[in-house]
Design an enzyme around this catalytic site. Structure first.
Site, mmCIF file in Angstrom:
data_model
loop_
_atom_site.group_PDB
_atom_site.id
_atom_site.type_symbol
_atom_site.label_atom_id
_atom_site.label_comp_id
_atom_site.label_asym_id
_atom_site.label_seq_id
_atom_site.Cartn_x
_atom_site.Cartn_y
_atom_site.Cartn_z
ATOM 1 N N GLU A 15 16.002 1.126 28.797
ATOM 2 C CA GLU A 15 14.565 1.370 28.602
ATOM 3 C C GLU A 15 14.160 1.071 27.162
ATOM 4 O O GLU A 15 13.109 0.455 26.903
ATOM 5 C CB GLU A 15 14.237 2.823 28.944
ATOM 6 C CG GLU A 15 12.791 3.212 28.673
ATOM 7 C CD GLU A 15 12.589 4.714 28.587
ATOM 8 O OE1 GLU A 15 11.514 5.131 28.113
ATOM 9 O OE2 GLU A 15 13.509 5.467 28.970
ATOM 10 N N ASP A 41 11.452 -1.897 26.326
ATOM 11 C CA ASP A 41 10.188 -1.627 25.645
ATOM 12 C C ASP A 41 9.897 -2.707 24.604
ATOM 13 O O ASP A 41 8.774 -3.215 24.505
ATOM 14 C CB ASP A 41 10.254 -0.248 24.989
ATOM 15 C CG ASP A 41 8.968 0.120 24.268
ATOM 16 O OD1 ASP A 41 7.905 0.140 24.916
ATOM 17 O OD2 ASP A 41 9.025 0.376 23.058
ATOM 18 N N SER A 101 9.512 3.776 32.981
ATOM 19 C CA SER A 101 10.766 3.668 32.228
ATOM 20 C C SER A 101 11.780 2.811 32.976
ATOM 21 O O SER A 101 12.499 2.003 32.371
ATOM 22 C CB SER A 101 11.355 5.059 31.977
ATOM 23 O OG SER A 101 10.517 5.814 31.125
ATOM 24 N N GLU A 134 10.860 -0.829 32.562
ATOM 25 C CA GLU A 134 11.307 -1.325 31.256
ATOM 26 C C GLU A 134 12.804 -1.621 31.280
ATOM 27 O O GLU A 134 13.259 -2.660 30.771
ATOM 28 C CB GLU A 134 10.992 -0.293 30.168
ATOM 29 C CG GLU A 134 9.519 -0.161 29.844
ATOM 30 C CD GLU A 134 9.236 0.936 28.838
ATOM 31 O OE1 GLU A 134 8.423 0.702 27.934
ATOM 32 O OE2 GLU A 134 9.837 2.025 28.947
#
Length: 239
Positions: free
Chosen positions: A54, A58, A127, A130
């Site tokens: 994650e 991002d 999440s 990502e």
């Protein structure tokens, strides 16, 4: 820990329980363990979960989406581009993209999260999205992530422009509550956790001292926007 929903799906094959997900994504993972890690929430208490992926995802998505918007909206200045990116690079935005590939059906969550409908929570679903994109990046590189995101944006949004994509939910909610209740919403910080480089904030939204929504985000502003979005939906349903 196997995902019961995935096991019972009519689309699952014995050798690859993620066939339909990969088809929707437009990418087949070479290392299925990497895919499983991306889909595994920390609540499962397994050795590998998707938190590290994650973190990488991002950064990857911020770059890819920023680049796509830069080339598509050459007439926008930095301020407008930032607003547009903020609408997509958020829990709400990534949840929308995740649902375009039914990612929620493949998440590996604990039994308690399953009971509380954790796989539908924007904080968990975004999440995982990502993390999934980080997995694609590690195996296939930035160009493949870029292609996938472009396809998902086209599928998830009817129009991709500032007017239709970015909405200041807090402002919209304030206008509605002033007209309907003669008050403005208030926000309260419920929880702040995580290290400085990976903070998570949980906010609550109140209208006339009644809690209407709670939401999590990587900043107070993002969590407040998510709260306002939920409250708007609730008020619309009540009409």
């Amino acid at each position: 820990m196997k995902n019961k929903r995935s096991q019972n799906s009519p689309y699952v094959t014995p050798n690859n329980p993620y066939t339909t997900l990969e088809k929707a994504l437009g990418y087949s993972f070479k290392d299925k363990r990497l895919l499983e890690q991306a889909l595994t929430h920390k609540s499962c208490k397994l050795a590998l979960n998707n938190e590290r992926l994650e973190f990488l995802g991002d950064a990857v998505l911020g770059l890819v989406i920023g680049e796509l918007l830069y080339h598509k909206f050459y007439q926008y200045d930095e301020g407008k581009l930032s607003k547009l990116r903020a609408a997509i690079v958020s829990a709400h935005g990534f949840t929308k993209l995740a649902k375009a590939i039914a990612l929620q059906d493949y998440l590996r969550v604990s039994s308690s999260e399953e009971i509380s409908k954790g796989r539908e929570k924007p904080s968990i679903l975004s999440s995982a999205f990502e993390a999934l994109m980080a997995g694609v990046y590690l195996e296939a590189g930035l160009a493949k992530v870029r292609k996938i995101i472009q396809n998902l944006l086209n599928r998830a949004y009817k129009r991709l422009d500032l007017e239709h994509l970015f909405m200041d939910y807090k402002t919209a909610l304030q206008e509605l509550t002033q007209a309907q209740f003669c008050v403005i919403p208030t926000y309260q910080l419920l929880q702040e956790k995580g290290p400085d480089h990976h903070k998570e904030f949980e906010m609550a939204l109140y209208i006339q001292d009644k809690m209407y929504a709670t939401a999590k985000g990587k900043s107070k502003k993002e969590a407040e926007q998510q709260c306002a979005y939920y409250a708007l939906q609730k008020l619309k349903e009540a009409k």
